[in-house]
Design an enzyme around this catalytic site. Sequence first.
Site, PDB file in Angstrom:
ATOM      1  N   HIS A 217      47.421  42.752  40.530  1.00  0.00           N
ATOM      2  CA  HIS A 217      48.442  42.480  39.886  1.00  0.00           C
ATOM      3  C   HIS A 217      49.649  44.090  39.835  1.00  0.00           C
ATOM      4  O   HIS A 217      49.252  45.362  40.444  1.00  0.00           O
ATOM      5  CB  HIS A 217      48.431  42.000  37.913  1.00  0.00           C
ATOM      6  CG  HIS A 217      47.903  41.134  37.467  1.00  0.00           C
ATOM      7  ND1 HIS A 217      49.130  39.611  37.879  1.00  0.00           N
ATOM      8  CD2 HIS A 217      46.845  41.083  36.979  1.00  0.00           C
ATOM      9  CE1 HIS A 217      47.472  38.773  37.797  1.00  0.00           C
ATOM     10  NE2 HIS A 217      46.256  39.858  37.180  1.00  0.00           N
ATOM     11  N   ALA A 218      50.698  43.790  40.076  1.00  0.00           N
ATOM     12  CA  ALA A 218      52.601  44.934  40.599  1.00  0.00           C
ATOM     13  C   ALA A 218      51.431  45.618  41.618  1.00  0.00           C
ATOM     14  O   ALA A 218      50.968  44.831  43.044  1.00  0.00           O
ATOM     15  CB  ALA A 218      52.147  45.519  39.080  1.00  0.00           C
TER      16      ALA A 218
END
Length: 93
Positions: free
Chosen positions: A15-16
Site C-alpha cells: 500500500h502507498a
Amino acid sequence: MAQRTVVVASASGLHARPAKLFVQAAVRTGVAVTIRAGERAVPAKSMLGVLSLGVVQGTEVTLEADGPGADEALDALAALLARDLDAEEALDA
C-alpha cells in the site's frame, strides 16, 4: 515461465509507498511481470492493479515473467518485496 514466491515484509504490505516503489522497479525492468496473490493476478506495472490485490504484511505473493531478463527482473523484485520498505522510510526521515 520464471517464477519467484516471496513473503511481503513491509509493515503496510503493498500500500502507498511500498506499492509505488515496487511498481516503479517493475517498470524499470522492462520485462512484463505479473504479481499474483491468491487467485488474483495483475500486471506489476499497474499501480491500481497492485493496490487492488490488498496485500498485507506476511502475504505470500508469486511473481511471474517470461522472456529475456525475466530471471534477473524477478530476483530484483522479490528482493525488494522481502525488505521492510516502511522501516527504510523511517530511517530516511
